[in-house]
Write a protein that holds these residues in place. Structure first.
Motif, mmCIF file in Angstrom:
data_model
loop_
_atom_site.group_PDB
_atom_site.id
_atom_site.type_symbol
_atom_site.label_atom_id
_atom_site.label_comp_id
_atom_site.label_asym_id
_atom_site.label_seq_id
_atom_site.Cartn_x
_atom_site.Cartn_y
_atom_site.Cartn_z
ATOM 1 N N MET A 195 -3.874 2.050 6.626
ATOM 2 C CA MET A 195 -2.562 1.418 6.817
ATOM 3 C C MET A 195 -2.689 0.112 7.593
ATOM 4 O O MET A 195 -2.064 -0.901 7.235
ATOM 5 C CB MET A 195 -1.610 2.377 7.534
ATOM 6 C CG MET A 195 -1.169 3.562 6.694
ATOM 7 S SD MET A 195 0.199 4.487 7.458
ATOM 8 C CE MET A 195 -0.675 5.325 8.785
ATOM 9 N N LEU A 248 0.855 -1.173 0.000
ATOM 10 C CA LEU A 248 0.000 0.000 0.000
ATOM 11 C C LEU A 248 0.893 1.226 0.000
ATOM 12 O O LEU A 248 1.795 1.345 0.846
ATOM 13 C CB LEU A 248 -0.892 0.019 1.242
ATOM 14 C CG LEU A 248 -1.729 1.299 1.422
ATOM 15 C CD1 LEU A 248 -2.907 1.291 0.452
ATOM 16 C CD2 LEU A 248 -2.202 1.455 2.856
ATOM 17 N N PHE A 252 1.306 5.203 0.620
ATOM 18 C CA PHE A 252 0.660 6.209 1.463
ATOM 19 C C PHE A 252 1.472 7.513 1.394
ATOM 20 O O PHE A 252 2.067 7.951 2.371
ATOM 21 C CB PHE A 252 0.584 5.680 2.900
ATOM 22 C CG PHE A 252 -0.461 6.325 3.751
ATOM 23 C CD1 PHE A 252 -1.811 6.129 3.508
ATOM 24 C CD2 PHE A 252 -0.101 7.110 4.834
ATOM 25 C CE1 PHE A 252 -2.783 6.714 4.310
ATOM 26 C CE2 PHE A 252 -1.054 7.704 5.638
ATOM 27 C CZ PHE A 252 -2.395 7.503 5.384
ATOM 28 N N VAL A 301 3.170 -1.368 4.179
ATOM 29 C CA VAL A 301 2.835 0.015 3.848
ATOM 30 C C VAL A 301 4.118 0.798 3.623
ATOM 31 O O VAL A 301 5.058 0.707 4.415
ATOM 32 C CB VAL A 301 2.023 0.666 4.995
ATOM 33 C CG1 VAL A 301 1.744 2.132 4.684
ATOM 34 C CG2 VAL A 301 0.729 -0.103 5.241
#
Length: 344
Positions: free
Chosen positions: A265, A251, A253, A275
């Motif tokens: 998260m 992911l 961010f 993350v």
């Protein structure tokens, strides 16, 4: 213990799609109930929980100021007439809701999920206050309002039983971006990272409605969505998030503001997905380096971190996050703030 949970109207509890605070309130209501407490939820129309639910206001984020005043009066009337029925009032709504009971013996937790209004804190704590604790969802969040009163950090949580671990990932698996498609969320950077690493990028989130962010989406983001490398999935429900997050290799961010927490998260971590986030707001508190992801400062560092994802054990990522952010632990942390005094 008899617990009253309060949330602003605007989005039902639990939310169908977007609604991070509403999701936390629902998880807490269910966990408090599971732990044997009597739970009453005071929230907007369409809300429900396993305990008692009392609804008020309209589920409309753009409701008028008059509607807002009516909501305040409803909560005031309810608290004035019913506060003695509760051992704890846990408020995630507006601070002003607590005004009628601010000097009453009932224990109160005022929980913040966003930057705090220092003016409001100073005003409330200038009054005769009894048994009130303020909490923020991160040390960063607490730091924005800790000018007076008693404060504590209690992190956010997810129900890890609702997320499936995906232990193995293909190096050609997509990257993921999940959140509002506002400029401060940094989607443009996520797209640049995906292109620089020859990765696909899955995008989940709601198209913004404010004029400036809608223009950002139409002018900067939409022209890059080709549904081949850059793929917009739309708003995702919990089942869809679980599926896509689990299949993603990371992911991204890349926020451009000081995010107070960022629940997405830990949703990713619950799937075993690491993350890679920018070092702003609560990101360095939530992401544990080389265990649940990487905290970086620049786009180039984010690109480098994508190339090192194979060093992170996805099972360990999930287990470490579960130890820190499971809803059972978080609910107990809230109750421990008042447990030593309730009943005396």
């Amino acid at each position: 213990m008899r617990i009253l949970l309060i949330m602003n109207p605007g989005i039902p509890v639990p939310p169908l799609l977007y609604g991070g605070i509403e999701r936390i309130v629902y998880l807490l209501a269910e966990e408090y109930h599971k732990q044997g407490h009597q739970v009453t939820l005071l929230a907007g129309t369409g809300s429900h929980c396993s305990g008692t639910t009392i609804t008020f206001g309209a589920d409309n984020a753009k409701r008028s100021k008059v509607a807002g005043y009516q909501e305040i009066l409803f909560v005031w009337k309810f608290l004035w007439g019913n506060h003695q029925k509760f051992d704890l009032i846990h408020n995630f709504g507006r601070l002003i809701y607590l005004l009628p009971v601010i000097n009453k013996p009932v224990h109160k937790i005022m929980s913040y999920q966003r930057e705090v209004s220092v003016k409001g804190i100073k005003l409330i704590t200038s009054l005769p206050v009894k048994n009130l604790v303020f909490t923020g969802c991160s040390n960063y969040c607490v730091s924005t309002g800790n000018v007076s009163g008693k404060w504590a950090t209690v992190y956010n949580a997810v129900n890890f039983s609702e997320y499936k671990l995906t232990e193995e990932f293909d190096e050609h698996a997509p990257l993921m971006f999940l959140g509002r498609l506002d400029k401060i969320k940094g989607l443009h950077t996520a797209i640049e990272v995906a292109k620089a690493t020859s990765s696909k990028l899955w995008i989940g989130g709601n198209i913004p409605s404010t004029a400036d962010n809608y223009a950002y989406y139409k002018e900067i983001i939409e022209p890059q969505i080709d549904n081949k490398q850059v793929i917009y999935l739309g708003e995702l429900n919990d089942r869809q998030k679980n599926n896509y997050l689990g299949k993603a290799k990371a992911l991204l961010f890349p926020i451009e503001w000081d995010e107070p927490f960022g629940i997405v998260m830990i949703e990713a971590m619950a799937c075993g997905t690491p993350v890679i986030g920018f070092d702003r707001g609560a990101v360095p508190e939530v992401v544990d380096e080389e265990v649940t992801g990487n905290v970086v400062s620049t786009k180039n560092q984010m690109i480098e971190a994508v190339g090192k994802l194979g060093t992170i054990n996805r099972r360990a990522c999930r287990e470490h996050a579960r130890d820190r952010f499971n809803i059972g632990r978080i609910a107990r942390a809230y109750l421990e703030l008042t447990a030593n005094n309730i009943g005396r």
